[in-house]
Design an enzyme around this catalytic site. Structure first.
Site, PDB file in Angstrom:
ATOM      1  N   GLU A 161       0.840  -1.213   0.000  1.00  0.00           N
ATOM      2  CA  GLU A 161       0.000   0.000   0.000  1.00  0.00           C
ATOM      3  C   GLU A 161       0.868   1.254   0.000  1.00  0.00           C
ATOM      4  O   GLU A 161       0.588   2.237  -0.675  1.00  0.00           O
ATOM      5  CB  GLU A 161      -0.893   0.017   1.250  1.00  0.00           C
ATOM      6  N   PHE A 162       1.955   1.181   0.802  1.00  0.00           N
ATOM      7  CA  PHE A 162       2.866   2.316   0.881  1.00  0.00           C
ATOM      8  C   PHE A 162       3.453   2.611  -0.508  1.00  0.00           C
ATOM      9  O   PHE A 162       3.455   3.750  -0.981  1.00  0.00           O
ATOM     10  CB  PHE A 162       3.983   2.000   1.883  1.00  0.00           C
ATOM     11  N   ASP A 163       3.924   1.550  -1.161  1.00  0.00           N
ATOM     12  CA  ASP A 163       4.533   1.720  -2.485  1.00  0.00           C
ATOM     13  C   ASP A 163       3.535   2.299  -3.484  1.00  0.00           C
ATOM     14  O   ASP A 163       3.883   3.119  -4.330  1.00  0.00           O
ATOM     15  CB  ASP A 163       5.061   0.382  -3.021  1.00  0.00           C
ATOM     16  N   SER A 188      33.104  18.374  21.848  1.00  0.00           N
ATOM     17  CA  SER A 188      33.023  16.936  22.132  1.00  0.00           C
ATOM     18  C   SER A 188      32.753  16.752  23.624  1.00  0.00           C
ATOM     19  O   SER A 188      32.508  17.721  24.336  1.00  0.00           O
ATOM     20  CB  SER A 188      34.293  16.240  21.675  1.00  0.00           C
ATOM     21  N   LEU A 189      32.794  15.514  24.089  1.00  0.00           N
ATOM     22  CA  LEU A 189      32.476  15.240  25.490  1.00  0.00           C
ATOM     23  C   LEU A 189      33.728  14.754  26.195  1.00  0.00           C
ATOM     24  O   LEU A 189      34.541  14.058  25.594  1.00  0.00           O
ATOM     25  CB  LEU A 189      31.426  14.129  25.575  1.00  0.00           C
ATOM     26  N   GLU A 240      21.741   8.952  29.239  1.00  0.00           N
ATOM     27  CA  GLU A 240      21.302   8.481  27.924  1.00  0.00           C
ATOM     28  C   GLU A 240      22.394   7.647  27.264  1.00  0.00           C
ATOM     29  O   GLU A 240      23.512   7.564  27.743  1.00  0.00           O
ATOM     30  CB  GLU A 240      20.865   9.655  27.038  1.00  0.00           C
ATOM     31  N   LYS A 271      25.220   6.561  24.650  1.00  0.00           N
ATOM     32  CA  LYS A 271      26.207   7.209  23.780  1.00  0.00           C
ATOM     33  C   LYS A 271      26.247   6.394  22.493  1.00  0.00           C
ATOM     34  O   LYS A 271      26.727   5.260  22.468  1.00  0.00           O
ATOM     35  CB  LYS A 271      27.585   7.247  24.430  1.00  0.00           C
ATOM     36  N   ASP A 308      27.244   5.149  18.883  1.00  0.00           N
ATOM     37  CA  ASP A 308      28.542   5.059  18.232  1.00  0.00           C
ATOM     38  C   ASP A 308      28.388   5.177  16.722  1.00  0.00           C
ATOM     39  O   ASP A 308      28.395   4.203  15.989  1.00  0.00           O
ATOM     40  CB  ASP A 308      29.196   3.725  18.612  1.00  0.00           C
ATOM     41  N   GLU A 335      23.085  11.523  16.116  1.00  0.00           N
ATOM     42  CA  GLU A 335      24.095  10.601  15.619  1.00  0.00           C
ATOM     43  C   GLU A 335      23.517   9.796  14.467  1.00  0.00           C
ATOM     44  O   GLU A 335      22.430   9.234  14.586  1.00  0.00           O
ATOM     45  CB  GLU A 335      24.470   9.665  16.773  1.00  0.00           C
ATOM     46  N   TYR A 345      19.808  13.835  20.177  1.00  0.00           N
ATOM     47  CA  TYR A 345      20.034  13.979  21.616  1.00  0.00           C
ATOM     48  C   TYR A 345      20.312  15.405  22.080  1.00  0.00           C
ATOM     49  O   TYR A 345      20.707  15.621  23.205  1.00  0.00           O
ATOM     50  CB  TYR A 345      21.184  13.071  22.055  1.00  0.00           C
ATOM     51  N   LYS A 396      32.460   5.460  29.037  1.00  0.00           N
ATOM     52  CA  LYS A 396      32.634   4.508  27.929  1.00  0.00           C
ATOM     53  C   LYS A 396      32.718   3.078  28.451  1.00  0.00           C
ATOM     54  O   LYS A 396      33.382   2.821  29.466  1.00  0.00           O
ATOM     55  CB  LYS A 396      33.920   4.839  27.172  1.00  0.00           C
ATOM     56  N   CYS A 431      51.417 -18.723  -3.767  1.00  0.00           N
ATOM     57  CA  CYS A 431      49.966 -18.860  -3.652  1.00  0.00           C
ATOM     58  C   CYS A 431      49.630 -20.217  -3.028  1.00  0.00           C
ATOM     59  O   CYS A 431      50.116 -21.249  -3.490  1.00  0.00           O
ATOM     60  CB  CYS A 431      49.320 -18.742  -5.035  1.00  0.00           C
ATOM     61  N   CYS A 443      47.821 -22.394  -6.040  1.00  0.00           N
ATOM     62  CA  CYS A 443      48.476 -22.816  -7.287  1.00  0.00           C
ATOM     63  C   CYS A 443      50.001 -22.780  -7.208  1.00  0.00           C
ATOM     64  O   CYS A 443      50.674 -23.214  -8.125  1.00  0.00           O
ATOM     65  CB  CYS A 443      47.986 -21.957  -8.450  1.00  0.00           C
ATOM     66  N   CYS A 482      48.344 -13.132  -6.098  1.00  0.00           N
ATOM     67  CA  CYS A 482      48.771 -14.263  -6.915  1.00  0.00           C
ATOM     68  C   CYS A 482      48.624 -13.837  -8.377  1.00  0.00           C
ATOM     69  O   CYS A 482      47.523 -13.517  -8.820  1.00  0.00           O
ATOM     70  CB  CYS A 482      47.911 -15.490  -6.638  1.00  0.00           C
ATOM     71  N   CYS A 515      44.815 -20.096 -11.727  1.00  0.00           N
ATOM     72  CA  CYS A 515      44.639 -20.373 -10.300  1.00  0.00           C
ATOM     73  C   CYS A 515      43.141 -20.568 -10.037  1.00  0.00           C
ATOM     74  O   CYS A 515      42.343 -19.665 -10.296  1.00  0.00           O
ATOM     75  CB  CYS A 515      45.207 -19.192  -9.520  1.00  0.00           C
TER      76      CYS A 515
HETATM   77  S1  IVH Z   1      25.866  15.336  23.521  1.00  0.00           S
HETATM   78  C1  IVH Z   1      28.334  19.226  23.586  1.00  0.00           C
HETATM   79  N1  IVH Z   1      24.769  12.985  23.591  1.00  0.00           N
HETATM   80  O1  IVH Z   1      29.672  11.706  21.197  1.00  0.00           O
HETATM   81  C2  IVH Z   1      28.018  17.812  23.692  1.00  0.00           C
HETATM   82  N2  IVH Z   1      26.705  13.261  22.273  1.00  0.00           N
HETATM   83  O2  IVH Z   1      32.297  12.357  22.275  1.00  0.00           O
HETATM   84  C3  IVH Z   1      27.164  17.390  22.604  1.00  0.00           C
HETATM   85  N3  IVH Z   1      27.367  11.231  21.063  1.00  0.00           N
HETATM   86  O3  IVH Z   1      30.289  14.499  19.173  1.00  0.00           O
HETATM   87  C4  IVH Z   1      27.074  15.955  22.476  1.00  0.00           C
HETATM   88  N4  IVH Z   1      25.748   9.948  21.797  1.00  0.00           N
HETATM   89  O4  IVH Z   1      28.812  12.615  18.257  1.00  0.00           O
HETATM   90  C5  IVH Z   1      25.770  13.718  23.099  1.00  0.00           C
HETATM   91  N5  IVH Z   1      23.650  10.970  23.747  1.00  0.00           N
HETATM   92  C6  IVH Z   1      24.644  11.701  23.245  1.00  0.00           C
HETATM   93  C7  IVH Z   1      25.584  11.167  22.362  1.00  0.00           C
HETATM   94  C8  IVH Z   1      26.619  11.981  21.888  1.00  0.00           C
HETATM   95  C9  IVH Z   1      26.814  10.018  21.015  1.00  0.00           C
HETATM   96  C10 IVH Z   1      28.586  11.600  20.328  1.00  0.00           C
HETATM   97  C11 IVH Z   1      28.521  12.906  19.598  1.00  0.00           C
HETATM   98  C12 IVH Z   1      29.627  13.741  20.152  1.00  0.00           C
HETATM   99  C13 IVH Z   1      30.538  12.701  20.725  1.00  0.00           C
HETATM  100  C14 IVH Z   1      31.359  13.275  21.834  1.00  0.00           C
END
Ligand code: IVH
Length: 669
Positions: A34-36, A81-82, A113, A115, A117, A173, A225, A312, A406, A409, A424, A430
């Site tokens: 249906e979506f399609d 960054s964190l 919350e 993190k 990756d 992310e 986030y 971490k 190899c 062969c 090789c 081979c």
């Molecule tokens: S808050 C100023 N919340 O981790 C801080 N970052 O090591 C803003 N990341 O660059 C980031 N999960 O890419 C925040 N729940 C989360 C996250 C998160 C992953 C990443 C993000 C950030 C990096 C920092």
């Protein structure tokens, strides 16, 4: 409102809602079919009523397969960054420090919350519509990857409700779920491309791919986030996350509001186990001060906010004994060393083998026979050997030597300058290289010959029926059933498959030949630029490198492929068999070099073709699409509603602006 406009609008709303149900809530309410159907209807209406085009329509999520290049954009607010820790004590310390800095002990709430990756993204929304998506870059400037982000279906293009701020930024992310990651790596393994180490690299690499159609195919996802903006109608981080959820963003359910160290510790213990069941990779948890006023009071260091900390997880690691290293030869002759291990349990699966990739990695690890090795799966699905426990090494053990010949062969291996792989060189003698190339040829994305799989290829090779790809076209029902030992039904299917393969387009024929360094995309480029097998096979290195994105390695590899009599014979036999040896007339009609070397910025809405079609036409006629106007731009191809800032910039730099009719004249055959 025009009735078509009304229908378009209602279909867009409906499809946006179904996308949300499916990709964000994981709870679809209609069938895929249906979506399609609804999507098809919308596509048809949009094609017939170009005046209602909208770059944020749900039909625009498929991505075009052009290479726009990315403009660099300055972030409105730097992306920090964190600060990280692996220790629970340091998280406790952070809470204590924060409480005392705030001087109001009873009143600190912490949001815990996941993190995620993946790779971070900043997206600007204005009036409820996505305006721009930018990668982190160096934190100050990033790449404008809006075209790619638009293809990720869990990210709203248009927001739900109406209580969102006029303008805001949201950060999150971009992730590649394990399932998509596994599929992608299977495909790469097959193509003998280096495997991606983990979903983070895969997501980051995909997002920077210069091909939005490829991005759309790779199944990315995203969690959000962090909400930023001037005069936001919230006082806490927790409330802003709830609002994001309401507007249609995917926000993790794992978010928890806490106020004691005890709760924080419990949260860590819980997720250290539970995270392994998630569909996406996480590498830790993040703890943030909830109250915006307190956040502002605490402020930032140069690199990271003082109001947040990341905890971490330790990567899972196991120690086990290396039994032996085996060496495997692939389709293109690449030798892969594989560590065969005493079975060991790691993140719920038994690990027996781990790729050692190449000779350099073996050297770096300084791995000896009978060594005890550390195997890790920290966010990686393919177990990786990360080190050796040298204290357990017996004094007489010897370093692992890469084979010189190899393993199949016996040919002496070669390693080209600047490359990590040993190869090789016995390409035509081979066995895994011969059968591998036949398997490639019949594969789904190549000639797609139904009924022949890996086993059938091995069998047909063993009985001497198929020794190279051209032999496939000598197969008959009788030879398959009598000599090949193939069942009657399968034989019929194969014969039908062989017939159908004769209409497979030329660019796929080029890809199916297994020319070293010529993958799917390169094959397409070569096919369209040269137009035919005759032209391709007689091209010189100089001619080939003049094709956009074709470098010397590829060019040399193509030229030496067509120098070999054996390959010329095979190609001639394929030609006699009736395979497509030139770009089809319809595709060719559009190809010229009228825009050769021209750098073109396309903007606005058009009448006769969609913007994506025009982008394709620009490429087919030798031009290059670029996304932002600079001194290097040759002209701006402008449709209706082109942004005034672009127009101004073009004027300021004295760059000509071409309209639709003028453009069509330029590429007229
Ligand atoms: S808050 C100023 N919340 O981790 C801080 N970052 O090591 C803003 N990341 O660059 C980031 N999960 O890419 C925040 N729940 C989360 C996250 C998160 C992953 C990443 C993000 C950030 C990096 C920092």
């Amino acid at each position: 409102m025009d009735i078509f406009e009304a229908e378009i609008k209602s279909l867009r709303d409906e499809l946006n809602r179904h996308n949300y149900n499916y990709y964000v809530l994981n709870a679809p309410t209609i069938s895929d079919k249906e979506f399609d159907e609804k999507m098809k209807r919308l596509e048809t209406l949009e094609a017939e009523h170009k005046e209602f085009a909208d770059p944020l329509s749900p039909t625009q999520r498929v991505g075009s397969d052009l290479t726009p290049g990315f403009a660099q954009v300055e972030h409105e607010r730097p992306m920090l960054s964190l600060s990280n820790t692996y220790s629970i004590e340091e998280v406790e310390d952070f809470i204590r420090r924060t409480k005392s800095a705030l001087h109001d002990e009873g009143n600190l709430q912490i949001v815990g919350e996941m993190k995620f990756d993946g790779t971070s993204i900043s997206i600007i929304y204005e009036k409820g519509r996505m305006v721009r998506a930018v990668t982190r870059g160096d934190g100050i400037r990033g790449d404008d990857v809006t075209v790619n982000v638009k293809t990720i279906r869990s990210i709203p293009l248009v927001l739900q409700g109406n209580d969102y701020p006029d303008k805001f930024e949201v950060r999150g992310e971009i992730l590649m779920p394990w399932k998509s990651f596994d599929e992608l790596n299977k495909e790469r393994e097959y193509n003998e491309e280096p495997l991606l180490a983990n979903p983070r690299n895969a997501a980051a690499g995909t997002l920077k791919t210069l091909n939005p159609a490829e991005v759309a195919r790779r199944g990315l996802d995203a969690y959000f986030y962090y909400l930023l903006g001037d005069n936001l109608p919230f006082t806490t981080h927790y409330d802003s996350l709830s609002a994001l959820r309401k507007w249609g963003f995917k926000v993790s359910d794992a978010v928890r509001l806490m106020s004691t160290v005890e709760e924080v510790k419990q949260f860590i213990d819980y997720w250290d186990v539970e995270r392994k069941k998630l569909e996406i990779a996480t590498d830790g948890l993040v703890f943030k001060v909830n109250d915006f006023r307190q956040q502002r009071f605490l402020g930032n260091t140069a690199k990271s906010p003082r109001w947040a900390i990341a905890y971490k997880f330790q990567a899972e690691r196991a120690l086990t004994k290396l039994k032996f290293v085996s060496f495997e030869t692939g389709r293109m002759g690449v030798i892969t060393p594989v560590a065969n291990l005493e079975p060991v349990l790691l993140s719920g699966t038994v690990v027996k083998r781990a790729s050692l990739h190449n000779e350099d990695i073996i050297r770096q690890l300084d791995i000896h026979d009978n060594d005890y090795v550390y195997v890790e799966k920290g966010g990686e699905i393919i177990p990786k050997i990360v080190g050796v426990d040298k204290s357990k090494r017996c004094g007489t053990s010897k370093p692992i030597e890469f084979v010189k010949k190899c393993p199949v062969c016996g040919s002496t291996l070669v390693r080209n300058e600047g490359e990590a792989a040993w190869i090789c060189p016995n390409r035509y003698g081979c066995r895994p290289q011969i059968t591998g190339k036949i398997e490639h040829f019949v594969g789904r994305k190549m000639m797609n010959i139904d009924g022949i799989g890996e086993e059938t290829v091995e069998q047909l090779y063993s009985v001497g029926l198929v020794k190279n790809i051209a032999d496939i076209y000598n197969l008959t029902y009788d030879s398959l059933t009598l000599k090949g030992g193939i069942g009657e039904l399968t034989a019929k299917r194969i014969i039908r498959g062989i017939e159908t393969s004769k209409s497979v387009p030329f660019e796929r024929v080029v890809y199916s030949l297994s020319i070293p360094n010529v993958g799917e995309t390169v094959a397409k480029k070569l096919a369209f630029a040269t137009g035919s097998m005759d032209a391709l096979s007689s091209s010189t290195v100089d001619e080939l490198v003049s094709i956009d994105e074709i470098g010397e390695t590829i060019a040399e590899s193509v030229v030496s492929f067509f120098k070999e009599q054996r390959n010329i014979d095979i190609v001639n036999r394929l030609k006699e068999a009736g395979l497509q040896m030139a770009v089809s007339e319809t595709a060719k009609a559009a190809v010229s070099d009228r825009l050769a070397g021209k750098s073109i910025v396309i903007s606005g809405v058009f009448e006769h073709h969609s913007r994506d079609e025009y982008k394709k036409l620009i490429e087919l006629n030798g031009g290059k699409n670029t996304s932002s106007i600079s001194k290097k731009t040759d002209f701006v191809f402008a449709g209706a509603n082109m942004g005034p800032s672009k127009l101004e910039k073009a004027k300021a730099l004295g760059i000509p602006v071409v309209n639709e009719d003028e453009f069509l004249k330029m590429i007229e055959q």
